[in-house]
Design a protein around this motif. Structure first.
Motif, PDB file in Angstrom:
ATOM      1  N   ARG A 189       0.827  -1.201   0.000  1.00  0.00           N
ATOM      2  CA  ARG A 189       0.000   0.000   0.000  1.00  0.00           C
ATOM      3  C   ARG A 189       0.865   1.255   0.000  1.00  0.00           C
ATOM      4  N   GLU A 190       2.142   1.066  -0.338  1.00  0.00           N
ATOM      5  CA  GLU A 190       3.092   2.181  -0.320  1.00  0.00           C
ATOM      6  C   GLU A 190       4.042   2.051  -1.507  1.00  0.00           C
ATOM      7  N   VAL A 547      10.773   9.573  -2.616  1.00  0.00           N
ATOM      8  CA  VAL A 547       9.928  10.572  -1.974  1.00  0.00           C
ATOM      9  C   VAL A 547       8.806  11.000  -2.905  1.00  0.00           C
ATOM     10  N   SER A 548       9.000  10.790  -4.195  1.00  0.00           N
ATOM     11  CA  SER A 548       7.964  11.054  -5.190  1.00  0.00           C
ATOM     12  C   SER A 548       7.908   9.863  -6.131  1.00  0.00           C
ATOM     13  N   LEU A 549       6.921   9.879  -7.004  1.00  0.00           N
ATOM     14  CA  LEU A 549       6.818   8.831  -8.020  1.00  0.00           C
ATOM     15  C   LEU A 549       7.024   9.393  -9.419  1.00  0.00           C
ATOM     16  N   ASP A 550       7.535  10.602  -9.517  1.00  0.00           N
ATOM     17  CA  ASP A 550       7.741  11.238 -10.819  1.00  0.00           C
ATOM     18  C   ASP A 550       8.819  10.511 -11.621  1.00  0.00           C
ATOM     19  N   LEU A 551       8.656  10.529 -12.957  1.00  0.00           N
ATOM     20  CA  LEU A 551       9.737  10.085 -13.823  1.00  0.00           C
ATOM     21  C   LEU A 551      10.961  10.934 -13.540  1.00  0.00           C
ATOM     22  N   MET A 552      12.113  10.295 -13.384  1.00  0.00           N
ATOM     23  CA  MET A 552      13.302  11.030 -12.970  1.00  0.00           C
ATOM     24  C   MET A 552      14.067  11.583 -14.175  1.00  0.00           C
ATOM     25  N   GLY A 553      15.068  12.399 -13.887  1.00  0.00           N
ATOM     26  CA  GLY A 553      15.935  12.956 -14.909  1.00  0.00           C
ATOM     27  C   GLY A 553      15.183  13.817 -15.904  1.00  0.00           C
ATOM     28  N   PRO A 620      -2.071  -5.251 -10.998  1.00  0.00           N
ATOM     29  CA  PRO A 620      -2.222  -5.817  -9.659  1.00  0.00           C
ATOM     30  C   PRO A 620      -2.070  -4.772  -8.562  1.00  0.00           C
ATOM     31  N   ILE A 621      -1.862  -3.522  -8.979  1.00  0.00           N
ATOM     32  CA  ILE A 621      -1.677  -2.421  -8.044  1.00  0.00           C
ATOM     33  C   ILE A 621      -2.180  -1.153  -8.708  1.00  0.00           C
ATOM     34  N   SER A 622      -2.795  -0.280  -7.938  1.00  0.00           N
ATOM     35  CA  SER A 622      -3.320   0.969  -8.484  1.00  0.00           C
ATOM     36  C   SER A 622      -2.184   1.911  -8.848  1.00  0.00           C
ATOM     37  N   ILE A 623      -2.385   2.700  -9.894  1.00  0.00           N
ATOM     38  CA  ILE A 623      -1.426   3.735 -10.272  1.00  0.00           C
ATOM     39  C   ILE A 623      -1.970   5.072  -9.788  1.00  0.00           C
ATOM     40  N   PRO A 624      -1.330   5.684  -8.794  1.00  0.00           N
ATOM     41  CA  PRO A 624      -1.871   6.929  -8.226  1.00  0.00           C
ATOM     42  C   PRO A 624      -1.650   8.121  -9.131  1.00  0.00           C
ATOM     43  N   ARG A 625      -2.423   9.158  -8.843  1.00  0.00           N
ATOM     44  CA  ARG A 625      -2.221  10.437  -9.530  1.00  0.00           C
ATOM     45  C   ARG A 625      -1.155  11.269  -8.834  1.00  0.00           C
ATOM     46  N   SER A 626      -0.995  11.069  -7.535  1.00  0.00           N
ATOM     47  CA  SER A 626      -0.077  11.879  -6.740  1.00  0.00           C
ATOM     48  C   SER A 626       0.303  11.120  -5.476  1.00  0.00           C
ATOM     49  N   VAL A 627       1.502  11.379  -4.968  1.00  0.00           N
ATOM     50  CA  VAL A 627       1.863  10.788  -3.681  1.00  0.00           C
ATOM     51  C   VAL A 627       0.988  11.349  -2.566  1.00  0.00           C
ATOM     52  N   GLY A 628       0.362  12.510  -2.825  1.00  0.00           N
ATOM     53  CA  GLY A 628      -0.541  13.079  -1.827  1.00  0.00           C
ATOM     54  C   GLY A 628      -1.784  12.248  -1.590  1.00  0.00           C
ATOM     55  N   GLN A 629      -2.097  11.325  -2.489  1.00  0.00           N
ATOM     56  CA  GLN A 629      -3.236  10.430  -2.306  1.00  0.00           C
ATOM     57  C   GLN A 629      -2.906   9.232  -1.425  1.00  0.00           C
ATOM     58  N   ALA A 639     -15.820   4.025   4.387  1.00  0.00           N
ATOM     59  CA  ALA A 639     -15.629   5.297   5.106  1.00  0.00           C
ATOM     60  C   ALA A 639     -15.766   6.418   4.098  1.00  0.00           C
ATOM     61  N   SER A 640     -15.677   7.630   4.577  1.00  0.00           N
ATOM     62  CA  SER A 640     -15.808   8.778   3.689  1.00  0.00           C
ATOM     63  C   SER A 640     -14.543   8.963   2.866  1.00  0.00           C
ATOM     64  N   ARG A 641     -14.681   8.837   1.557  1.00  0.00           N
ATOM     65  CA  ARG A 641     -13.587   9.158   0.634  1.00  0.00           C
ATOM     66  C   ARG A 641     -14.129  10.117  -0.394  1.00  0.00           C
ATOM     67  N   HIS A 642     -13.506  11.267  -0.505  1.00  0.00           N
ATOM     68  CA  HIS A 642     -14.003  12.294  -1.413  1.00  0.00           C
ATOM     69  C   HIS A 642     -12.831  12.980  -2.090  1.00  0.00           C
ATOM     70  N   ASP A 643     -13.117  13.755  -3.107  1.00  0.00           N
ATOM     71  CA  ASP A 643     -12.063  14.386  -3.889  1.00  0.00           C
ATOM     72  C   ASP A 643     -11.307  15.425  -3.068  1.00  0.00           C
ATOM     73  N   TYR A 644     -10.074  15.648  -3.457  1.00  0.00           N
ATOM     74  CA  TYR A 644      -9.251  16.684  -2.854  1.00  0.00           C
ATOM     75  C   TYR A 644      -9.515  18.022  -3.537  1.00  0.00           C
ATOM     76  N   VAL A 645      -9.000  19.084  -2.964  1.00  0.00           N
ATOM     77  CA  VAL A 645      -9.117  20.403  -3.587  1.00  0.00           C
ATOM     78  C   VAL A 645      -8.437  20.399  -4.955  1.00  0.00           C
ATOM     79  N   GLU A 646      -7.266  19.719  -5.014  1.00  0.00           N
ATOM     80  CA  GLU A 646      -6.465  19.786  -6.241  1.00  0.00           C
ATOM     81  C   GLU A 646      -6.835  18.746  -7.289  1.00  0.00           C
ATOM     82  N   MET A 647      -7.386  17.617  -6.875  1.00  0.00           N
ATOM     83  CA  MET A 647      -7.592  16.540  -7.847  1.00  0.00           C
ATOM     84  C   MET A 647      -8.571  15.502  -7.326  1.00  0.00           C
TER      85      MET A 647
END
Length: 774
Positions: A189-190, A547-553, A620-629, A639-647
């Motif tokens: 989950r990480e 610390v992020s999941l961004d493509l590097m370089g 077999p694993i979700s691809i997130p939009r942001s590490v903030g998720q 439980a309550s899951r709702h959209d964020y301000v940004e996405m």
């Protein structure tokens, strides 16, 4: 007392029974053989059986010949030895190269030499157990390299993974190995965690089914077959969702979630017969897993009936002192771990003088020692090692790295590829294309394609994407690297853009890398040391947490520049974890995810690109939009899951997702309660124009329950091939085990009430819904 005097004293003790050595009688029952051998052993000899030492320095090459090394002889004179680990391993950490390491035949010679020395020079003639890393192929020179586990899970094909595991086992056993480390059953989950590639993803049921397939493939119908190995389950437990993504970090899970999410895959594999379990580095609720009696004795043995032996991860027992600080010294750490039920010490630092002292100080009883030793000896007897300690060196080359193994590696790679996007049916490409540009740091890099825990490879063994494409078409193929994975100083984006402008289409191969190199430094455990100033491609693999999941370089810059040319771009991702591809999802017309596809990956990717294979891999694993998720996974608790301000709060691509070159429809869902079971049937039809596989998925929701349960739980799946227009009735039967929950009293129960059945091609692509009431 010197070791020589100890041996003489022990010989005097056993002289009276020397004429009736039951343990050497192959016809005697295994329990009797174990009992007889135990009573002949000194404390030091017993403790020696509980140690698995590092093996790669235990041999020496002399031309084509291989003998035991002086290092081995020195160790053998100082301590007793029961097992070695990674004797045949080759990689930058072990400093074994194609030149200094062993060919498969030499590997068999090396293990035979070690066994012969132990059988002929030790007092009791106890053979060695030799353990090897086998997660996606035996980690030795010359063996077959399959896709990493996250790719294996993407096949959703347990029969195929069983065949793969059988092949891995046969290759390892032919060279003298007895234990294969794998499968890795960590629930993830990480995705910032460095070892996602080694796992089967985020769902307990899928992980468990893949684990069962691996265990049965490794162990076959009996470990004394001569071509099977003992399966060691990793890592027990809750290791794959560490706080902050730190490898080995603490697990944030409660007792109910531990039982309902993290433990079920291990339980399934143990019930399937797994004979070894490795304790993980992390702690759960303040208790290190290496000294957790609840896990190692109550759950594993008492609740599940485990019959094998447990082993630490490398340095895990000393880590009770040095990492977790719950033991002031090594003797205390050794006592805590063995009293908790941890049988063997990988690395051998703790279960040596420290454990012997703990016994003499009466902190560990001989009953505990004998129990642990018996677990190890029993498997040596059951494997037939006392009678057959050696392997046939002449047969190795007919077993290891064969054409059939390569073909199987290609099939696993084919089934693992996930088609994420295909606007306007850009794929498959026409084989008559006149000019194709192949661009990117992972387009022609063999090691970036293979993942962690991979041995050195000759250049001509691994087929890259560029090579696979060139073998597929007659048109002109222009290759430009464009940039590296991480290094920002060596890009040639202008040349890549020029190549794209002159081409009819672009195949862009980006992603990550777990490729170790000889410039990287490593911890004692084998995990890589991260160097922020390094220009290595490595951004995944053990120790490379993000610390992020961004493509590097410069990868995003390269992609944006190529899309700006207006030429059709197909993005191929070769990676070890889900990476941030938000921009690509919005702007690139076609996207394939190949994870780390192994030695035949280039051929498999080319087969999919040009339509010789219709992709059916599923995430077999979700691809997130942001590490903030994070954490973001499909089977979250109600439980309550709702959209964020940004996405949006939903992932970019959800668990179970994957496209095809054809279409499937679902109809006629029926649910029938039959006693304690529930039968579910429906019709699946290929309504497209080409043959293809559908991975049909059945999810369940407990509508109202006494404790909070997930909004969806995968309960069944099947990969099915259908011709155009063909339909098939799908039938699944759910049992009480599928319907149970852990109630407020921590009891497994099936509660009466209504359940919702969901069927479709992904967790977020449900095509049919039904219900039943118990």
């Amino acid at each position: 007392m010197t070791r020589t005097r100890i041996i003489l004293f022990a010989l005097l003790l056993t002289t009276g029974s020397a004429g009736a050595q039951t343990y050497k009688n192959a016809k005697a029952p295994v329990p009797a053989r174990v009992k007889d051998l135990l009573q002949r052993m000194t404390l030091e000899e017993k403790v020696g059986q509980l140690n698995t030492l590092l093996g790669w320095e235990m041999y020496e090459k002399h031309g084509d010949a291989v003998t035991v090394s002086e290092a081995f002889r020195q160790i053998e004179t100082k301590r007793y030895i029961g097992s070695f680990w990674a004797t045949l391993r080759a990689d930058p950490w072990t400093k074994k190269t194609l030149e200094t390491g062993l060919s498969p035949r030499q590997s068999a010679m090396a293990t035979n030499a070690l066994q012969r020395y132990m059988m002929e020079h030790s007092r009791l003639g106890i053979p060695l157990l030799l353990a090897e890393e086998c997660p996606h192929g035996h980690m030795a020179i010359g063996t077959t390299v399959f896709p990493t586990s996250i790719g294996q899970a993407s096949t959703w094909d347990t029969a195929l993974i069983h065949d793969m595991a059988s092949t891995i086992a046969a290759e390892a056993r032919a060279q003298g190995a007895h234990i294969g480390y794998g499968p890795v059953l960590d629930l993830v989950r990480e995705p910032r965690w460095s070892r996602v590639e080694e796992t089967y993803g985020e769902d307990p049921y899928l992980i468990g089914q893949m684990g069962v397939a691996m265990v049965k493939g490794f162990q076959g119908t009996g470990i004394n077959s001569g071509h099977n190995v003992i399966s060691t389950l990793k890592h027990f437990t809750a290791y794959g969702s560490p706080e902050g993504g730190h490898n080995g970090g603490i697990a944030l899970t409660g007792p109910r979630d531990l039982q309902m999410s993290y433990l079920p895959p291990f339980r399934a594999a143990v019930k399937a017969g797994a004979l070894s379990v490795m304790a993980s580095y992390n702690a759960i609720d303040g208790i290190p897993c290496s000294s957790n009696g609840y896990l190692l004795k109550d759950v594993l043995v008492k609740d599940w009936g485990f019959k094998g032996f447990t082993v630490s991860d490398l340095g895990g027992i000393p880590g009770v002192r040095s990492n977790h600080h719950v033991a002031p010294d090594l003797e205390t750490a050794a006592a805590l771990s063995i009293n908790a039920g941890l049988d063997a010490d990988l690395g051998g630092e703790a279960y040596g003088d420290a454990l012997i002292k703990a016994v003499k100080d009466k902190r560990v009883s001989m009953t505990v020692i004998d129990s642990a030793v018996a677990h190890v000896l029993r498997l040596k007897f059951e494997m037939g090692l006392f009678e057959h300690p050696y392997v046939d060196t002449a047969a190795v080359e007919q077993i290891v790295g064969t054409a059939a193994s390569r073909a199987l590696a290609r099939r696993v790679a084919l089934e693992s590829i996930v088609l994420l996007k295909n606007d306007n049916q850009l794929l498959p490409l026409s084989k008559s294309i006149r000019h194709l540009a192949v661009i990117g740091p992972n387009a022609d890099n063999i090691y970036n394609q293979l993942g962690d825990y991979t041995a050195p490879q000759p250049d001509d063994k691994v087929v890259t994407v560029l090579e696979g494409i060139k073998a597929k078409i007659n048109g002109e193929v222009t290759y430009v690297k464009g940039c590296a994975i991480r290094d920002t100083t060596t890009g040639n984006i202008d040349a890549a853009v020029a190549a794209a402008n002159n081409a009819d289409a672009v195949v862009l191969v980006l992603g990550g890398s777990s490729a170790r190199d000889f410039k990287t430094s490593y911890q004692a455990t084998g995990a890589a040391e991260v160097n922020a100033n390094a220009v290595s491609d490595m951004e995944s693999g053990e120790g490379y947490d993000r610390v992020s999941l961004d493509l590097m370089g410069l990868q995003n810059k390269l992609m944006e520049s190529l899309v700006a040319t207006g030429k059709p771009v197909i993005l191929v991702l070769i990676e070890g974890r889900p990476l941030n591809i938000n921009w690509a999802a919005a702007h690139v017309p076609a996207i394939l995810n190949a994870w780390y596809p192994g030695q035949e990956g280039g051929n498999a990717i080319a087969d999919v690109l040009f339509g010789d294979y219709n992709p059916a891999g599923r995430l077999p694993i979700s691809i997130p939009r942001s590490v903030g998720q994070l954490p973001v996974y499909y089977n979250y608790k109600s439980a309550s899951r709702h959209d964020y301000v940004e996405m949006d709060a939903r992932p970019l691509y959800a668990f179970g997702y994957g496209l095809s070159y054809t279409k499937f429809t679902y109809s006629d869902l029926r649910t029938t309660v039959k006693g304690k079971n529930v039968e579910i049937t429906y019709t699946l039809k290929n309504t497209g124009s080409v043959a293809g596989d559908e991975v049909t998925q059945l999810y369940l929701q407990d509508d109202y329950s006494s404790v909070v349960t997930p909004v969806q739980q995968l309960k069944r799946f099947r990969r099915i091939r259908l011709q155009p227009g063909e339909q098939q009735e799908i039938r699944f039967t759910l049992t009480p085990e599928d319907l149970q929950l852990l109630n407020a009293q921590m009891q497994w129960v099936v509660e009466p009430g209504s359940f919702t059945v969901m069927v479709g091609g992904a967790s977020d692509a449900i095509q049919l819904k039904g219900s039943f009431t118990l």
